[in-house]
Design a protein around this motif. Structure first.
Motif, PDB file in Angstrom:
ATOM      1  N   ILE A  98       7.003   1.520 -11.336  1.00 14.98           N
ATOM      2  CA  ILE A  98       7.616   2.829 -11.067  1.00 14.98           C
ATOM      3  C   ILE A  98       7.926   3.005  -9.578  1.00 14.98           C
ATOM      4  CG2 ILE A  98       6.389   3.848 -13.025  1.00 14.98           C
ATOM      5  CD1 ILE A  98       4.878   5.500 -10.740  1.00 14.98           C
ATOM      6  N   GLY A  99       7.685   1.964  -8.781  1.00 16.02           N
ATOM      7  CA  GLY A  99       7.946   2.070  -7.343  1.00 16.02           C
ATOM      8  C   GLY A  99       6.922   2.908  -6.615  1.00 16.02           C
ATOM      9  N   LEU A 100       5.652   2.821  -7.033  1.00 16.61           N
ATOM     10  CA  LEU A 100       4.597   3.616  -6.415  1.00 16.61           C
ATOM     11  C   LEU A 100       4.165   3.012  -5.085  1.00 16.61           C
ATOM     12  CD1 LEU A 100       2.484   5.967  -6.713  1.00 16.61           C
ATOM     13  CD2 LEU A 100       0.965   4.252  -7.739  1.00 16.61           C
ATOM     14  N   SER A 101       4.265   3.782  -4.023  1.00 21.51           N
ATOM     15  CA  SER A 101       3.691   3.373  -2.741  1.00 21.51           C
ATOM     16  C   SER A 101       2.174   3.431  -2.862  1.00 21.51           C
ATOM     17  CB  SER A 101       4.160   4.303  -1.619  1.00 21.51           C
ATOM     18  OG  SER A 101       5.567   4.243  -1.482  1.00 21.51           O
ATOM     19  N   THR A 102       1.483   2.462  -2.273  1.00 25.67           N
ATOM     20  CA  THR A 102       0.044   2.382  -2.518  1.00 25.67           C
ATOM     21  C   THR A 102      -0.653   1.569  -1.435  1.00 25.67           C
ATOM     22  OG1 THR A 102      -1.598   1.799  -4.218  1.00 25.67           O
ATOM     23  CG2 THR A 102       0.250   0.285  -3.930  1.00 25.67           C
ATOM     24  N   THR A 129      -4.042  -3.330   2.826  1.00 17.95           N
ATOM     25  CA  THR A 129      -2.713  -3.200   3.422  1.00 17.95           C
ATOM     26  C   THR A 129      -1.916  -2.144   2.674  1.00 17.95           C
ATOM     27  OG1 THR A 129      -1.881  -4.995   2.006  1.00 17.95           O
ATOM     28  CG2 THR A 129      -2.612  -5.592   4.228  1.00 17.95           C
ATOM     29  N   LEU A 130      -0.987  -1.527   3.375  1.00 18.85           N
ATOM     30  CA  LEU A 130      -0.153  -0.508   2.742  1.00 18.85           C
ATOM     31  C   LEU A 130       1.113  -1.139   2.178  1.00 18.85           C
ATOM     32  CD1 LEU A 130       0.066   3.102   3.480  1.00 18.85           C
ATOM     33  CD2 LEU A 130       2.245   1.937   3.138  1.00 18.85           C
ATOM     34  N   ILE A 131       1.423  -0.787   0.941  1.00 14.44           N
ATOM     35  CA  ILE A 131       2.631  -1.271   0.276  1.00 14.44           C
ATOM     36  C   ILE A 131       3.607  -0.098   0.163  1.00 14.44           C
ATOM     37  CG2 ILE A 131       3.605  -2.373  -1.759  1.00 14.44           C
ATOM     38  CD1 ILE A 131       1.603  -4.137  -0.322  1.00 14.44           C
ATOM     39  N   GLU A 132       4.701  -0.157   0.912  1.00 16.29           N
ATOM     40  CA  GLU A 132       5.687   0.925   0.868  1.00 16.29           C
ATOM     41  C   GLU A 132       6.695   0.657  -0.237  1.00 16.29           C
ATOM     42  OE1 GLU A 132       8.909   3.273   3.754  1.00 16.29           O
ATOM     43  OE2 GLU A 132       7.731   1.586   4.529  1.00 16.29           O
ATOM     44  N   ARG A 133       6.813   1.638  -1.135  1.00 18.81           N
ATOM     45  CA  ARG A 133       7.818   1.544  -2.200  1.00 18.81           C
ATOM     46  C   ARG A 133       8.631   2.846  -2.207  1.00 18.81           C
ATOM     47  NH1 ARG A 133       3.299  -0.949  -5.482  1.00 18.81           N
ATOM     48  NH2 ARG A 133       3.582  -3.224  -5.296  1.00 18.81           N
ATOM     49  N   ASP A 134       8.792   3.476  -3.347  1.00 22.15           N
ATOM     50  CA  ASP A 134       9.732   4.599  -3.458  1.00 22.15           C
ATOM     51  C   ASP A 134       9.100   5.987  -3.397  1.00 22.15           C
ATOM     52  OD1 ASP A 134      11.651   2.626  -3.878  1.00 22.15           O
ATOM     53  OD2 ASP A 134      11.426   2.725  -6.060  1.00 22.15           O
ATOM     54  N   THR A 135       7.825   6.114  -3.767  1.00 21.38           N
ATOM     55  CA  THR A 135       7.269   7.454  -3.990  1.00 21.38           C
ATOM     56  C   THR A 135       6.756   8.145  -2.733  1.00 21.38           C
ATOM     57  OG1 THR A 135       5.080   6.559  -4.502  1.00 21.38           O
ATOM     58  CG2 THR A 135       6.621   6.873  -6.358  1.00 21.38           C
ATOM     59  N   ALA A 136       6.650   7.397  -1.628  1.00 20.41           N
ATOM     60  CA  ALA A 136       6.207   8.026  -0.372  1.00 20.41           C
ATOM     61  C   ALA A 136       6.697   7.200   0.810  1.00 20.41           C
ATOM     62  CB  ALA A 136       4.699   8.142  -0.330  1.00 20.41           C
ATOM     63  N   GLY A 157      11.308  13.667  -3.631  1.00 25.10           N
ATOM     64  CA  GLY A 157      12.045  14.788  -3.055  1.00 25.10           C
ATOM     65  C   GLY A 157      11.221  16.040  -2.852  1.00 25.10           C
ATOM     66  N   ASN A 158      10.586  16.523  -3.945  1.00 28.46           N
ATOM     67  CA  ASN A 158       9.736  17.714  -3.849  1.00 28.46           C
ATOM     68  C   ASN A 158       8.276  17.380  -3.552  1.00 28.46           C
ATOM     69  OD1 ASN A 158      11.689  18.486  -6.603  1.00 28.46           O
ATOM     70  ND2 ASN A 158      11.864  19.682  -4.709  1.00 28.46           N
ATOM     71  N   LEU A 159       7.858  16.230  -3.999  1.00 33.81           N
ATOM     72  CA  LEU A 159       6.457  15.838  -3.855  1.00 33.81           C
ATOM     73  C   LEU A 159       6.368  14.325  -3.712  1.00 33.81           C
ATOM     74  CD1 LEU A 159       3.400  16.707  -4.045  1.00 33.81           C
ATOM     75  CD2 LEU A 159       3.557  16.109  -6.483  1.00 33.81           C
ATOM     76  N   ALA A 160       5.812  13.862  -2.603  1.00 29.53           N
ATOM     77  CA  ALA A 160       5.586  12.428  -2.396  1.00 29.53           C
ATOM     78  C   ALA A 160       4.196  12.064  -2.910  1.00 29.53           C
ATOM     79  CB  ALA A 160       5.723  12.067  -0.925  1.00 29.53           C
ATOM     80  N   ILE A 161       4.041  10.823  -3.366  1.00 28.09           N
ATOM     81  CA  ILE A 161       2.760  10.373  -3.923  1.00 28.09           C
ATOM     82  C   ILE A 161       2.416   9.000  -3.359  1.00 28.09           C
ATOM     83  CG2 ILE A 161       1.483   9.782  -6.023  1.00 28.09           C
ATOM     84  CD1 ILE A 161       3.374  11.637  -7.587  1.00 28.09           C
ATOM     85  N   LEU A 162       1.170   8.870  -2.894  1.00 32.12           N
ATOM     86  CA  LEU A 162       0.658   7.588  -2.413  1.00 32.12           C
ATOM     87  C   LEU A 162      -0.600   7.248  -3.205  1.00 32.12           C
ATOM     88  CD1 LEU A 162       0.729   5.256  -0.289  1.00 32.12           C
ATOM     89  CD2 LEU A 162      -0.738   6.699   1.152  1.00 32.12           C
ATOM     90  N   GLY A 163      -0.620   6.058  -3.779  1.00 29.93           N
ATOM     91  CA  GLY A 163      -1.770   5.644  -4.579  1.00 29.93           C
ATOM     92  C   GLY A 163      -2.717   4.728  -3.822  1.00 29.93           C
ATOM     93  N   TYR A 164      -3.630   4.109  -4.606  1.00 22.32           N
ATOM     94  CA  TYR A 164      -4.604   3.187  -4.013  1.00 22.32           C
ATOM     95  C   TYR A 164      -4.994   2.178  -5.084  1.00 22.32           C
ATOM     96  CZ  TYR A 164      -8.225   1.854  -0.610  1.00 22.32           C
ATOM     97  OH  TYR A 164      -8.976   1.189   0.336  1.00 22.32           O
ATOM     98  N   ASP A 165      -4.939   0.907  -4.760  1.00 28.52           N
ATOM     99  CA  ASP A 165      -5.358  -0.225  -5.606  1.00 28.52           C
ATOM    100  C   ASP A 165      -4.279  -1.291  -5.702  1.00 28.52           C
ATOM    101  OD1 ASP A 165      -7.932   0.610  -6.229  1.00 28.52           O
ATOM    102  OD2 ASP A 165      -7.300   1.630  -8.072  1.00 28.52           O
ATOM    103  N   ASN A 166      -3.016  -0.844  -5.904  1.00 29.75           N
ATOM    104  CA  ASN A 166      -1.899  -1.750  -6.187  1.00 29.75           C
ATOM    105  C   ASN A 166      -2.106  -2.484  -7.501  1.00 29.75           C
ATOM    106  OD1 ASN A 166       0.655  -2.823  -5.672  1.00 29.75           O
ATOM    107  ND2 ASN A 166      -0.187  -4.645  -4.675  1.00 29.75           N
ATOM    108  N   ILE A 167      -2.338  -1.708  -8.567  1.00 31.94           N
ATOM    109  CA  ILE A 167      -2.402  -2.303  -9.894  1.00 31.94           C
ATOM    110  C   ILE A 167      -0.992  -2.706 -10.316  1.00 31.94           C
ATOM    111  CG2 ILE A 167      -4.437  -0.954 -10.543  1.00 31.94           C
ATOM    112  CD1 ILE A 167      -2.620   0.876 -12.187  1.00 31.94           C
ATOM    113  N   GLU A 168      -0.899  -3.510 -11.332  1.00 32.67           N
ATOM    114  CA  GLU A 168       0.394  -4.075 -11.735  1.00 32.67           C
ATOM    115  C   GLU A 168       1.415  -2.993 -12.075  1.00 32.67           C
ATOM    116  OE1 GLU A 168       1.358  -8.089 -14.089  1.00 32.67           O
ATOM    117  OE2 GLU A 168       0.370  -6.563 -15.304  1.00 32.67           O
ATOM    118  N   ALA A 169       0.973  -1.910 -12.726  1.00 31.88           N
ATOM    119  CA  ALA A 169       1.893  -0.846 -13.143  1.00 31.88           C
ATOM    120  C   ALA A 169       2.513  -0.120 -11.969  1.00 31.88           C
ATOM    121  CB  ALA A 169       1.161   0.147 -14.041  1.00 31.88           C
ATOM    122  N   ALA A 170       1.879  -0.175 -10.787  1.00 34.24           N
ATOM    123  CA  ALA A 170       2.397   0.544  -9.618  1.00 34.24           C
ATOM    124  C   ALA A 170       3.790   0.063  -9.247  1.00 34.24           C
ATOM    125  CB  ALA A 170       1.444   0.380  -8.443  1.00 34.24           C
ATOM    126  N   GLU A 171       4.012  -1.218  -9.337  1.00 32.36           N
ATOM    127  CA  GLU A 171       5.311  -1.765  -8.948  1.00 32.36           C
ATOM    128  C   GLU A 171       6.412  -1.324  -9.907  1.00 32.36           C
ATOM    129  OE1 GLU A 171       7.291  -6.062  -7.670  1.00 32.36           O
ATOM    130  OE2 GLU A 171       5.295  -5.998  -8.587  1.00 32.36           O
TER     131      GLU A 171
END
Length: 333
Positions: A286-290, A326-333, A270-284
Motif C-alpha cells: 500500500i506504499g506505507l512509509s515505515t 532505518t526509515l523507509i520512505e514510501r507514499d503515506t508520509a 493529503g488529509n492525514l499522513a501515516i508512518l508505521g514501524y516494522d516494515n512487514i511485507e504488506a507495508a510495501e
C-alpha cells in the motif's frame, strides 16, 4: 564451594530424594515449582553440573527448534519466524511455535522445553528468561537465543526501539509535520517487552526538543487485539482536531488506521499522513512509509546462532547482535 559435588550431595542438601533431583534435570515440568527452585538453588551453591552423559541426552538431535513468543500470531513475529525458516528449513529443521498468554504459561513452557525431549534449541521472542529458567536450560545444555530482549550470557539479537522512535520524529519534523499523534499497544503484562512505549518515549522526547508536544487526546494506547486497535484508530480521527500525521508503533496498526481513514473519506497522505514501524511485507503493497527493524534478518541470524551452538562453535556466537533501524520512505508520509 565444591567442584566435585554429586547428585547425592544435592539431594541431601535439598532434603529430597535422588529421583527428585534427577527429575529436575530431565523432566523439570514434573516437579513442583517451589521444590524445583530449591533444588536448583542447591545445585548453584554446590557448583553441581550433570554428567556429560546427561547433557548429551538433552541434545538428542530431534532436528526441531522451539520458538516461544507472546501473541505469536502478530505480523512481526510471523515475519521473524519466516527468517528463521529461511535458514533452518533447507537444513531439514522443523520449527515449533509456543504462544504464551500469561506468566504461569511462560514458566510451564520453559520448564517443558528445557527438559530437552521436544526441541534441540529455543528462540525466545520479546520475553524475559528468569534465573530459574535460565539455569534449567544451562543444566541441560540447551542452546538459547533471545530476540528483542537483552538477556545476560545469552545471545541476544536486538534492534534499538528508542533509536527507531527518534528516527521517526526526525523524519516527520523534516517533512514539516507539526501536529503529530501516536497509535500503539499499551498495558502489556510485565512478562512482555513493551516496545511501543520505548518507541513512543523517544518519539515524544525528540519532538519535545523542538517545542512540539503531543496532546493527550492524540496519545492513543490500546489493549492487544485488532478490535481495540480499530477502536483507537476511530477515536483518533474523530476527535475535535485531526492530527496531520500519525506515528503507529507497528505496521499492523498503521494498516488498520489507513483503512479506517480511507473509509471515513480522508485522503492519505493529503488529509492525514501515516508512518508505521516494522516494515512487514504488506507495508510495501500500500506504499506505507515505515521504520524497518529487519525482522527477517533477525530471525535468520537467530537460526544461524542456534545452528552454531548445535555444532559446538560457541566461540563464534556473540553475546549481543545489534541490528540497525532505518526509515523507509514510501507514499503515506
Amino acid at each position: 564451594m565444591k567442584n566435585d559435588s554429586t547428585i547425592y550431595d544435592v539431594a541431601r542438601e535439598a532434603g529430597v530424594s535422588i529421583a527428585t533431583v534427577s527429575r529436575v534435570m530431565n523432566h523439570p515440568e514434573r516437579v513442583a515449582p517451589v521444590t524445583r527452585s530449591r533444588i536448583l538453588s542447591v545445585m548453584t551453591r554446590l557448583d553441581f553440573s550433570p554428567s556429560s552423559e546427561a547433557v548429551a541426552r538433552a541434545r538428542i538431535g530431534l532436528k526441531r527448534v522451539g520458538v516461544v513468543a507472546p501473541f505469536a500470531w502478530s505480523y512481526s513475529f510471523v515475519q521473524r519466524i519466516r527468517g528463521l525458516s529461511s535458514h533452518l528449513s533447507p537444513r531439514e529443521y522443523e520449527i515449533t511455535t509456543y504462544s504464551v498468554e500469561n506468566r504461569s504459561q511462560l514458566d510451564s513452557v520453559f520448564a517443558m522445553l528445557s527438559a530437552g525431549e521436544r526441541v534441540d534449541g529455543v528462540v525466545v521472542m520479546a520475553l524475559p528468561v528468569d534465573k530459574e529458567a535460565l539455569m534449567l536450560f544451562r543444566r541441560r545444555g540447551m542452546p538459547l537465543v533471545s530476540l528483542e530482549t537483552r538477556i545476560k550470557y545469552v545471545c541476544s539479537i536486538l534492534s534499538d526501539n528508542q533509536e527507531g522512535g527518534r528516527i521517526a520524529a526526525e523524519y516527520l519534523l523534516g517533512k514539516g509535520f507539526r501536529h503529530p499523534a501516536f497509535l500503539g499497544e499499551g498495558g502489556h503484562p510485565d512478562y512482555v517487552v513493551d516496545s511501543a512505549r520505548s518507541r513512543f518515549q523517544a518519539f515524544s522526547e525528540r519532538l519535545g526538543a523542538e517545542g512540539i508536544e503531543i496532546p493527550e487526546e492524540h496519545m492513543c494506547f490500546h489493549y492487544t487485539g485488532a478490535d481495540y486497535a480499530r477502536g483507537a484508530a476511530r477515536k483518533l480521527i474523530s476527535g475535535k482536531f485531526l492530527p496531520d500525521v500519525v506515528f503507529a508503533a507497528s505496521d499492523y496498526e498503521a494498516l488498520i488506521l489507513y483503512r479506517i481513514a480511507r473509509n471515513a473519506g480522508l485522503q492519505v497522505p493529503g488529509n492525514l499522513a501515516i508512518l508505521g514501524y516494522d516494515n512487514i511485507e504488506a507495508a510495501e503493497f500500500i506504499g506505507l512509509s515505515t521504520v524497518d527493524q529487519q525482522l527477517d534478518e533477525s530471525g535468520r541470524l537467530a537460526a544461524e546462532m542456534i545452528e552454531l551452538a548445535f555444532r559446538g562453535s560457541f566461540g563464534q556466537i556473540p553475546e549481543v547482535i545489534r541490528l540497525p533501524v532505518t526509515l523507509i520512505e514510501r507514499d503515506t508520509a
